[in-house]
Design a protein around this motif. Structure first.
Motif, PDB file in Angstrom:
ATOM      1  N   MET A   1      10.687  -2.312   2.404  1.00 54.35           N
ATOM      2  CA  MET A   1       9.664  -2.457   3.441  1.00 54.35           C
ATOM      3  C   MET A   1       8.620  -1.363   3.240  1.00 54.35           C
ATOM      4  SD  MET A   1      12.307  -2.978   6.608  1.00 54.35           S
ATOM      5  CE  MET A   1      11.198  -3.786   7.759  1.00 54.35           C
ATOM      6  N   LEU A   2       7.366  -1.767   3.041  1.00 50.61           N
ATOM      7  CA  LEU A   2       6.314  -0.764   2.864  1.00 50.61           C
ATOM      8  C   LEU A   2       5.778  -0.370   4.243  1.00 50.61           C
ATOM      9  CD1 LEU A   2       4.414  -2.192  -0.238  1.00 50.61           C
ATOM     10  CD2 LEU A   2       6.550  -0.895  -0.106  1.00 50.61           C
ATOM     11  N   PRO A   3       5.854   0.939   4.565  1.00 51.83           N
ATOM     12  CA  PRO A   3       5.569   1.345   5.940  1.00 51.83           C
ATOM     13  C   PRO A   3       4.087   1.311   6.320  1.00 51.83           C
ATOM     14  CG  PRO A   3       6.032   3.261   4.599  1.00 51.83           C
ATOM     15  CD  PRO A   3       6.242   2.073   3.714  1.00 51.83           C
ATOM     16  N   ASP A   4       3.185   1.199   5.312  1.00 47.05           N
ATOM     17  CA  ASP A   4       1.761   1.054   5.660  1.00 47.05           C
ATOM     18  C   ASP A   4       1.520  -0.261   6.383  1.00 47.05           C
ATOM     19  OD1 ASP A   4       1.022   3.374   4.491  1.00 47.05           O
ATOM     20  OD2 ASP A   4       0.001   2.486   2.762  1.00 47.05           O
ATOM     21  N   VAL A   5       2.394  -1.217   6.104  1.00 38.42           N
ATOM     22  CA  VAL A   5       2.207  -2.545   6.679  1.00 38.42           C
ATOM     23  C   VAL A   5       3.071  -2.660   7.931  1.00 38.42           C
ATOM     24  CG1 VAL A   5       2.392  -5.023   6.253  1.00 38.42           C
ATOM     25  CG2 VAL A   5       1.875  -3.449   4.359  1.00 38.42           C
ATOM     26  N   VAL A   6       2.411  -2.860   9.062  1.00 36.79           N
ATOM     27  CA  VAL A   6       3.145  -3.024  10.318  1.00 36.79           C
ATOM     28  C   VAL A   6       2.902  -4.447  10.798  1.00 36.79           C
ATOM     29  CG1 VAL A   6       3.463  -2.176  12.669  1.00 36.79           C
ATOM     30  CG2 VAL A   6       2.859  -0.572  10.837  1.00 36.79           C
TER      31      VAL A   6
ATOM     32  N   VAL B   1       0.216 -10.803 -10.111  1.00 36.78           N
ATOM     33  CA  VAL B   1      -0.754  -9.951 -10.796  1.00 36.78           C
ATOM     34  C   VAL B   1      -1.083  -8.821  -9.820  1.00 36.78           C
ATOM     35  CG1 VAL B   1      -2.991  -9.840 -11.942  1.00 36.78           C
ATOM     36  CG2 VAL B   1      -1.726 -12.003 -11.905  1.00 36.78           C
ATOM     37  N   GLU B   2      -0.927  -7.584 -10.279  1.00 35.92           N
ATOM     38  CA  GLU B   2      -1.160  -6.441  -9.389  1.00 35.92           C
ATOM     39  C   GLU B   2      -2.648  -6.111  -9.330  1.00 35.92           C
ATOM     40  OE1 GLU B   2       1.012  -5.030  -7.388  1.00 35.92           O
ATOM     41  OE2 GLU B   2      -0.174  -3.336  -6.712  1.00 35.92           O
ATOM     42  N   LYS B   3      -3.184  -6.155  -8.136  1.00 39.83           N
ATOM     43  CA  LYS B   3      -4.570  -5.758  -7.838  1.00 39.83           C
ATOM     44  C   LYS B   3      -5.602  -6.332  -8.826  1.00 39.83           C
ATOM     45  CE  LYS B   3      -3.070  -1.700  -5.292  1.00 39.83           C
ATOM     46  NZ  LYS B   3      -1.688  -1.420  -5.688  1.00 39.83           N
ATOM     47  N   PRO B   4      -5.685  -7.671  -8.939  1.00 36.55           N
ATOM     48  CA  PRO B   4      -6.653  -8.277  -9.873  1.00 36.55           C
ATOM     49  C   PRO B   4      -8.070  -8.253  -9.317  1.00 36.55           C
ATOM     50  CG  PRO B   4      -5.546  -9.974  -8.608  1.00 36.55           C
ATOM     51  CD  PRO B   4      -4.922  -8.662  -8.189  1.00 36.55           C
TER      52      PRO B   4
ATOM     53  N   ALA C   1      -1.282 -12.843  -1.003  1.00 29.87           N
ATOM     54  CA  ALA C   1      -1.050 -11.427  -1.312  1.00 29.87           C
ATOM     55  C   ALA C   1       0.344 -10.982  -0.885  1.00 29.87           C
ATOM     56  CB  ALA C   1      -2.087 -10.579  -0.589  1.00 29.87           C
ATOM     57  N   VAL C   2       0.918 -10.098  -1.679  1.00 29.22           N
ATOM     58  CA  VAL C   2       2.211  -9.486  -1.349  1.00 29.22           C
ATOM     59  C   VAL C   2       2.000  -8.576  -0.143  1.00 29.22           C
ATOM     60  CG1 VAL C   2       3.997  -7.905  -2.185  1.00 29.22           C
ATOM     61  CG2 VAL C   2       2.968  -9.569  -3.753  1.00 29.22           C
ATOM     62  N   VAL C   3       2.750  -8.850   0.918  1.00 27.50           N
ATOM     63  CA  VAL C   3       2.522  -8.158   2.193  1.00 27.50           C
ATOM     64  C   VAL C   3       3.221  -6.799   2.261  1.00 27.50           C
ATOM     65  CG1 VAL C   3       2.948  -8.329   4.681  1.00 27.50           C
ATOM     66  CG2 VAL C   3       2.259 -10.351   3.401  1.00 27.50           C
ATOM     67  N   GLY C   4       4.374  -6.659   1.593  1.00 26.68           N
ATOM     68  CA  GLY C   4       5.081  -5.385   1.712  1.00 26.68           C
ATOM     69  C   GLY C   4       6.463  -5.535   2.317  1.00 26.68           C
TER      70      GLY C   4
ATOM     71  N   LYS D   1      -6.928  -5.510  -3.589  1.00 26.98           N
ATOM     72  CA  LYS D   1      -6.100  -4.449  -2.986  1.00 26.98           C
ATOM     73  C   LYS D   1      -4.605  -4.749  -3.072  1.00 26.98           C
ATOM     74  CE  LYS D   1      -9.328  -3.809   0.852  1.00 26.98           C
ATOM     75  NZ  LYS D   1      -9.430  -4.091   2.296  1.00 26.98           N
ATOM     76  N   TYR D   2      -4.238  -5.966  -3.536  1.00 24.94           N
ATOM     77  CA  TYR D   2      -2.847  -6.416  -3.395  1.00 24.94           C
ATOM     78  C   TYR D   2      -2.247  -6.936  -4.696  1.00 24.94           C
ATOM     79  CZ  TYR D   2      -4.026  -6.457   1.584  1.00 24.94           C
ATOM     80  OH  TYR D   2      -4.403  -6.101   2.840  1.00 24.94           O
ATOM     81  N   GLY D   3      -0.909  -7.099  -4.674  1.00 26.01           N
ATOM     82  CA  GLY D   3      -0.238  -7.923  -5.670  1.00 26.01           C
ATOM     83  C   GLY D   3      -0.504  -9.366  -5.270  1.00 26.01           C
ATOM     84  N   ILE D   4      -0.906 -10.204  -6.239  1.00 23.81           N
ATOM     85  CA  ILE D   4      -1.287 -11.584  -5.914  1.00 23.81           C
ATOM     86  C   ILE D   4      -0.343 -12.564  -6.619  1.00 23.81           C
ATOM     87  CG2 ILE D   4      -3.136 -13.328  -6.107  1.00 23.81           C
ATOM     88  CD1 ILE D   4      -3.839 -11.151  -4.083  1.00 23.81           C
TER      89      ILE D   4
ATOM     90  N   GLY E   1       5.004   6.161  -8.802  1.00 21.86           N
ATOM     91  CA  GLY E   1       4.647   4.805  -8.387  1.00 21.86           C
ATOM     92  C   GLY E   1       5.703   4.148  -7.507  1.00 21.86           C
ATOM     93  N   LEU E   2       5.308   3.007  -6.945  1.00 24.58           N
ATOM     94  CA  LEU E   2       6.189   2.285  -6.008  1.00 24.58           C
ATOM     95  C   LEU E   2       7.493   1.848  -6.676  1.00 24.58           C
ATOM     96  CD1 LEU E   2       6.677   0.888  -3.271  1.00 24.58           C
ATOM     97  CD2 LEU E   2       5.304  -1.043  -4.106  1.00 24.58           C
ATOM     98  N   GLY E   3       7.384   1.346  -7.917  1.00 23.38           N
ATOM     99  CA  GLY E   3       8.586   0.893  -8.619  1.00 23.38           C
ATOM    100  C   GLY E   3       9.566   2.041  -8.814  1.00 23.38           C
TER     101      GLY E   3
END
Ligand code: G1P
Length: 290
Positions: A130-135, A204-207, A217-220, A175-178, A110-112
Motif C-alpha cells: 500500500m503506497l501511503p501517498d495514496v489515500v 509501462v512506468e511513467k510513459p 494508472a496503477v493506484v498504489g 506520473k503513473y505506472g500505466i 526505489g520502490l521495488g
C-alpha cells in the motif's frame, strides 16, 4: 505456503520533497488529513480488509510513524489520571491482534527495493503493498467491502497477483505506472459502480502520453505472491535510476497470472502539495459536518 493475505507492506522511506516545507521535520505520512494523520486512513483501510501485520519500510527520520501506532503508556496514564478517559480510549484504536513494525530501507534505491526489504518479515506468504501517498476516500467507499478487500478475495479465488488501477486524465499519465491491456475492448466493460477484474499484459512506468498503452494508472494498492521477491532481487535500476516495482511485475506476468482490479470510489494524492491541500479541505469538511 498459505494463500491468506495477512501482511501489508507500506513503504515510508521517501523524503517527501513535493511536500516541503511541511515534510522537513514531520514525515509526510503524519501530515493531517482533517483530524487524523494521512497514514492513519491507510492503516484503517488495511485493517478493514483483514490485514493483521503492517510492515513499514522506513529510515531513521521516520520513527515518529512507528510511535504514532505504538501505545504511549505515560500519556495514557496521565490522561486517565486527569479523568480524560474518552481521549485515552480513542488513542487505543488499533485492534489487539494487529501489529505495526518498521524495518529500514537503508539505501534509497526505489520502490521495488523498499518492497524487497520486507521479505524477511513477509516470508513465503502472499502480501499487500500500500503506497501511503495514496489515500482512498473513506467517506464514499465502504472499505470493508471495497478495493483492497475485493483484491484479496480475488487473489484467494484465482491465486493471481492483483494490481489496483484507475482511469486518469491524459495530462496525468506521465506520473503513473500505466497498464497495457490484453484486449482493448476490456475498457468498455468498466462500469464504475463495481470492481472489475481481468488479466493484464504489462505495465509501462511513467510513459509520455504518446507511448502510454492506456489511461489505466496503477493506484498504489497491490496484492502479490511472494514470487515477486525473486524478481525484485533480480531487477536492475531503470526509470529514474531506481529499482522499479513495475519492472518486477512485468517479469512476474511472464510466469504467473497477474490481474488488474479497477478501483471503486476516488483517491487523493497526499504526497503532492496541491492535491494534499484539496484533500485536507475535503476531509475536514466531511468531519466537521458529521
Ligand atoms: C509509484 C509507482 C507507480 C504508481 C504510483 C502511484 O510511483 O511506481 O507505478 O502509479 O506510485 O502513486 P511514485 O509516485 O512513487 O513515483
Amino acid at each position: 505456503m498459505t494463500t491468506q493475505v495477512t501482511h501489508a507492506v507500506i513503504p515510508v522511506a521517501g523524503f517527501g520533497t513535493r511536500m516541503l516545507p511541511l515534510s522537513k521535520a514531520v514525515p509526510k505520512e503524519l501530515l493531517p488529513l482533517g483530524n487524523r494523520p494521512a497514514i492513519h486512513y491507510v492503516v484503517e483501510e488495511a485493517i478493514a480488509a483483514g490485514i493483521k501485520n503492517i510492515v513499514l519500510v522506513g529510515h531513521a527520520q521516520k520513527s515518529a510513524i512507528e510511535n504514532y501506532f505504538d501505545m504511549n503508556a505515560e500519556l495514557d496514564n496521565q490522561l486517565r489520571a486527569k479523568d480524560k478517559v474518552e481521549i485515552a480510549d480513542s488513542l487505543n484504536w488499533l485492534p489487539e491482534d494487529v501489529s505495526v513494525s518498521m524495518i529500514r530501507q537503508g539505501k534509497p534505491l526505489g520502490l521495488g527495493h523498499a518492497v524487497l526489504k520486507a521479505r524477511p518479515i513477509v516470508g513465503d506468504s502472499p502480501f499487500a503493498v500500500m503506497l501511503p501517498d495514496v489515500v482512498l476516500n473513506p467517506f464514499t467507499t465502504k472499505m470493508d467491502q471495497d478495493n483492497l478487500a475485493y483484491m484479496i478475495h480475488a487473489f484467494e479465488q484465482t491465486h493471481h497477483s492483483q494490481i489496483l488501477v484507475s482511469q486518469v486524465d491524459d495530462k496525468d499519465v506521465h506520473k503513473y505506472g500505466i497498464a497495457k491491456l490484453k484486449d482493448a475492448d476490456q475498457l468498455s466493460q468498466l462500469t464504475g459502480d463495481k470492481n472489475a477484474n481481468f488479466a493484464v499484459a504489462g505495465f509501462v512506468e511513467k510513459p509520455q502520453l504518446a507511448d502510454a498503452p492506456s489511461n489505466l494508472a496503477v493506484v498504489g494498492r497491490y496484492v502479490f505472491t511472494s514470487t515477486i521477491f525473486d524478481y525484485l532481487a533480480n531487477t536492475q535500476p531503470s526509470v529514474g535510476g531506481e529499482i522499479q516495482l513495475t519492472d518486477a511485475i512485468d517479469a512476474l506476468i511472464s510466469t504467473q497470472g497477474v490481474d488488474i482490479t479497477t478501483m471503486l470510489g476516488d483517491s487523493f494524492d497526499a504526497g503532492d502539495m496541491t492535491s494534499y491541500m484539496q484533500a485536507f479541505i475535503y476531509f475536514a469538511q466531511q468531519q466537521l459536518s458529521a
